[in-house]
Design an enzyme around this catalytic site. Structure first.
Site, PDB file in Angstrom:
ATOM      1  N   GLY A 119       0.827  -1.209   0.000  1.00  0.00           N
ATOM      2  CA  GLY A 119       0.000   0.000   0.000  1.00  0.00           C
ATOM      3  C   GLY A 119       0.858   1.254   0.000  1.00  0.00           C
ATOM      4  O   GLY A 119       2.021   1.231  -0.430  1.00  0.00           O
ATOM      5  N   ASP A 120       0.320   2.344   0.533  1.00  0.00           N
ATOM      6  CA  ASP A 120       1.037   3.621   0.440  1.00  0.00           C
ATOM      7  C   ASP A 120       2.361   3.608   1.204  1.00  0.00           C
ATOM      8  O   ASP A 120       3.356   4.162   0.727  1.00  0.00           O
ATOM      9  CB  ASP A 120       0.150   4.802   0.847  1.00  0.00           C
ATOM     10  CG  ASP A 120      -0.321   4.717   2.287  1.00  0.00           C
ATOM     11  OD1 ASP A 120      -0.289   3.613   2.862  1.00  0.00           O
ATOM     12  OD2 ASP A 120      -0.709   5.762   2.835  1.00  0.00           O
ATOM     13  N   ASP A 144      -8.059  -0.986   1.863  1.00  0.00           N
ATOM     14  CA  ASP A 144      -8.571   0.371   2.098  1.00  0.00           C
ATOM     15  C   ASP A 144      -8.899   1.122   0.799  1.00  0.00           C
ATOM     16  O   ASP A 144      -9.642   2.099   0.826  1.00  0.00           O
ATOM     17  CB  ASP A 144      -7.536   1.204   2.880  1.00  0.00           C
ATOM     18  CG  ASP A 144      -7.145   0.549   4.194  1.00  0.00           C
ATOM     19  OD1 ASP A 144      -7.915  -0.267   4.705  1.00  0.00           O
ATOM     20  OD2 ASP A 144      -6.043   0.863   4.699  1.00  0.00           O
ATOM     21  N   GLU A 239     -13.754   2.818  10.685  1.00  0.00           N
ATOM     22  CA  GLU A 239     -12.940   3.016  11.905  1.00  0.00           C
ATOM     23  C   GLU A 239     -12.403   4.444  12.015  1.00  0.00           C
ATOM     24  O   GLU A 239     -12.123   4.928  13.105  1.00  0.00           O
ATOM     25  CB  GLU A 239     -11.779   2.015  11.936  1.00  0.00           C
ATOM     26  CG  GLU A 239     -10.817   2.156  10.754  1.00  0.00           C
ATOM     27  CD  GLU A 239      -9.705   1.123  10.740  1.00  0.00           C
ATOM     28  OE1 GLU A 239      -9.628   0.283  11.651  1.00  0.00           O
ATOM     29  OE2 GLU A 239      -8.898   1.154   9.786  1.00  0.00           O
ATOM     30  N   HIS A 289     -10.126  -8.059  11.435  1.00  0.00           N
ATOM     31  CA  HIS A 289      -9.286  -8.733  10.440  1.00  0.00           C
ATOM     32  C   HIS A 289     -10.012  -9.777   9.605  1.00  0.00           C
ATOM     33  O   HIS A 289      -9.424 -10.314   8.666  1.00  0.00           O
ATOM     34  CB  HIS A 289      -8.056  -9.327  11.137  1.00  0.00           C
ATOM     35  CG  HIS A 289      -7.141  -8.248  11.625  1.00  0.00           C
ATOM     36  ND1 HIS A 289      -7.347  -7.610  12.815  1.00  0.00           N
ATOM     37  CD2 HIS A 289      -6.069  -7.653  11.050  1.00  0.00           C
ATOM     38  CE1 HIS A 289      -6.428  -6.682  12.973  1.00  0.00           C
ATOM     39  NE2 HIS A 289      -5.638  -6.677  11.914  1.00  0.00           N
ATOM     40  N   ARG A 292      -9.685  -8.919   6.114  1.00  0.00           N
ATOM     41  CA  ARG A 292      -8.410  -9.093   5.410  1.00  0.00           C
ATOM     42  C   ARG A 292      -8.121 -10.556   5.086  1.00  0.00           C
ATOM     43  O   ARG A 292      -7.238 -10.846   4.273  1.00  0.00           O
ATOM     44  CB  ARG A 292      -7.266  -8.561   6.281  1.00  0.00           C
ATOM     45  CG  ARG A 292      -7.277  -7.069   6.488  1.00  0.00           C
ATOM     46  CD  ARG A 292      -5.928  -6.468   6.207  1.00  0.00           C
ATOM     47  NE  ARG A 292      -4.871  -7.059   6.952  1.00  0.00           N
ATOM     48  CZ  ARG A 292      -4.239  -6.485   7.980  1.00  0.00           C
ATOM     49  NH1 ARG A 292      -4.596  -5.269   8.355  1.00  0.00           N
ATOM     50  NH2 ARG A 292      -3.262  -7.085   8.581  1.00  0.00           N
TER      51      ARG A 292
HETATM   52  O1  F6P Z   1      -4.402  -0.847   5.835  1.00  0.00           O
HETATM   53  C1  F6P Z   1      -5.107  -2.024   6.023  1.00  0.00           C
HETATM   54  C2  F6P Z   1      -5.666  -2.104   7.415  1.00  0.00           C
HETATM   55  O2  F6P Z   1      -6.405  -3.296   7.530  1.00  0.00           O
HETATM   56  C3  F6P Z   1      -6.500  -0.912   7.849  1.00  0.00           C
HETATM   57  O3  F6P Z   1      -7.784  -0.920   7.289  1.00  0.00           O
HETATM   58  C4  F6P Z   1      -6.445  -1.037   9.338  1.00  0.00           C
HETATM   59  O4  F6P Z   1      -6.601   0.215   9.961  1.00  0.00           O
HETATM   60  C5  F6P Z   1      -5.049  -1.556   9.584  1.00  0.00           C
HETATM   61  O5  F6P Z   1      -4.615  -2.164   8.381  1.00  0.00           O
HETATM   62  C6  F6P Z   1      -4.971  -2.541  10.713  1.00  0.00           C
HETATM   63  O6  F6P Z   1      -3.639  -2.864  10.929  1.00  0.00           O
HETATM   64  P1  F6P Z   1      -3.163  -4.082  11.849  1.00  0.00           P
HETATM   65  O7  F6P Z   1      -3.396  -5.343  11.082  1.00  0.00           O
HETATM   66  O8  F6P Z   1      -1.728  -3.822  12.052  1.00  0.00           O
HETATM   67  O9  F6P Z   1      -3.983  -4.044  13.091  1.00  0.00           O
END
Ligand code: F6P
Length: 365
Positions: A119-120, A144, A239, A289, A292
């Site tokens: 990502g960024d 995101d 969030e 998560h 994800r």
């Molecule tokens: O950037 C992806 C992301 O899932 C965001 O949406 C979220 O804020 C962050 O990563 C969560 O990060 P971690 O997995 O480190 O808790």
């Protein structure tokens, strides 16, 4: 048959948080590489592996069967920024610059280029490494969807699918119990997951970072639905959303991370306030998560494969310092520095936002 190239050894890494489609990109890079006469090196755990010298050769058989698998076979990390390397000394965390180790490993592995999927944060690191003379190619990943230079990042619509399915399930229980259910979704400072997921899942109220909300407007919408005989409501809150007169809700700050701020908690704040102010029984679900993990959707499998195959073609054609990007229906490439110039946020003229408003979804403004 692909064009001949003098490029021989390509590193590939996955940086930052994982997301569905990473393995499909790795496969999309590795499978065509053989036809170009290239060897692919999988760098482990994102930039951490590049700093600490962890890599292994990837062959066709290593990427066989991974198209539909979530996560990343290479591992990932959001604590491995070579320019911001946290070290614990005397109980304190100090930040070191380990970029020279990156150069050392790049040379030791005889790499001609690195394809960095991220990502960024990853693209910012790529830009700095390009400035130090490394040949980098970026592939835009993140649930995101907040990278401006590409129409969509892979992984986003897989996360949206999870949100949509969760809202469908919560819809039936909310309606049975005449409750308000608040669903907190990810997205950092951008509202794409909440907007697309909320729209797909039929949320009644969507709260996003780009539109600070008013409490009265939320209560008003719930009341309006009551008057129409709809005794339940679904609220999809990003969030990063915050009230007009309030602050972001931060779960924790961790100096070791590339982005030290971890958001989270606004869902409970919204649910508590709704219950106290409207008297409606309210519950909160934080999807976290779940958004994800798991298998990428067909859309993301296709996009990831196209991104991967295009990235290796860029490498073969020695187009470095570029990031792969989706523009309309075509895969193109943009300069990495242009890719990180702006964050992509939801704007008022976004068609999904307009459509959502037209079908009666409130944004709490
Ligand atoms: O950037 C992806 C992301 O899932 C965001 O949406 C979220 O804020 C962050 O990563 C969560 O990060 P971690 O997995 O480190 O808790």
């Amino acid at each position: 048959m692909p064009a001949k190239t003098s490029i021989r050894r390509i590193g590939v890494l996955t940086g930052g948080g994982d997301c569905p489609g990473l393995n499909a990109v790795i496969r999309g890079v590795t499978k065509p590489a053989e036809d170009y006469g290239m060897t692919v090196y999988g760098i482990m755990d994102g930039f951490e592996g590049l700093v600490e010298g962890k890599a292994k050769e990837l062959r066709n058989e290593d990427v066989s069967g991974i198209l539909s698998r979530g996560g990343t076979i290479l591992g990932s990390s959001n604590k491995g920024d070579p320019f911001h390397w946290p070290v614990e000394k005397d109980g304190k965390i100090i930040i070191e610059d380990r970029s020279e180790d990156v150069i050392k490993n790049y040379k030791a592995w005889n790499l001609d280029a690195i394809i960095a999927i991220g990502g960024d944060g990853t693209m910012h690191i790529c830009k700095k490494l390009c400035d130090m003379g490394l040949k980098m190619i970026g592939v835009p990943k993140t649930i995101d969807n907040d990278l401006d230079a590409t129409d969509v990042t892979f992984g986003h619509y897989s996360a949206v699918f999870v949100v949509s399915e969760a809202l469908d399930r919560l819809h039936t229980t909310a309606s049975s119990h005449h409750r308000v259910i608040v669903v907190e979704v990810m997205g950092r400072y951008a509202g794409w997951i909440a907007l697309h997921g909320g729209l797909a899942g039929g949320a009644d109220i969507i709260l996003i970072p780009e539109i600070p909300f008013s409490w009265d407007s939320i209560f008003g919408k719930i009341h309006e639905r009551e008057l129409m005989g709809k005794k339940f409501s679904l609220v999809c809150v990003a969030e990063g959303a915050r009230p007009k007169d309030g602050e972001l809700v931060i779960k924790e700050t961790d100096k070791k991370r590339t982005d030290p701020v971890r958001l989270g908690g606004i869902g409970k704040v919204v649910a508590d306030r709704i219950e106290t102010s409207t008297g409606k029984e309210t519950r909160v679900t934080v999807l976290g998560h779940l958004q994800r993990g798991g298998s990428p959707t067909p859309y993301d499998r296709i996009l990831s494969t196209k991104f991967g195959a295009f990235a290796i073609e860029l490498a073969a054609n020695m187009k470095f310092g570029r990031m792969v990007a989706l523009k309309g229906d075509e895969i193109k490439n943009v300069k990495i520095e242009d890719a990180i110039a702006n964050q992509k946020l939801v704007s008022e003229d976004n068609q999904a936002l307009i459509a959502a408003r037209r079908v009666g979804i409130s944004f709490g403004d």
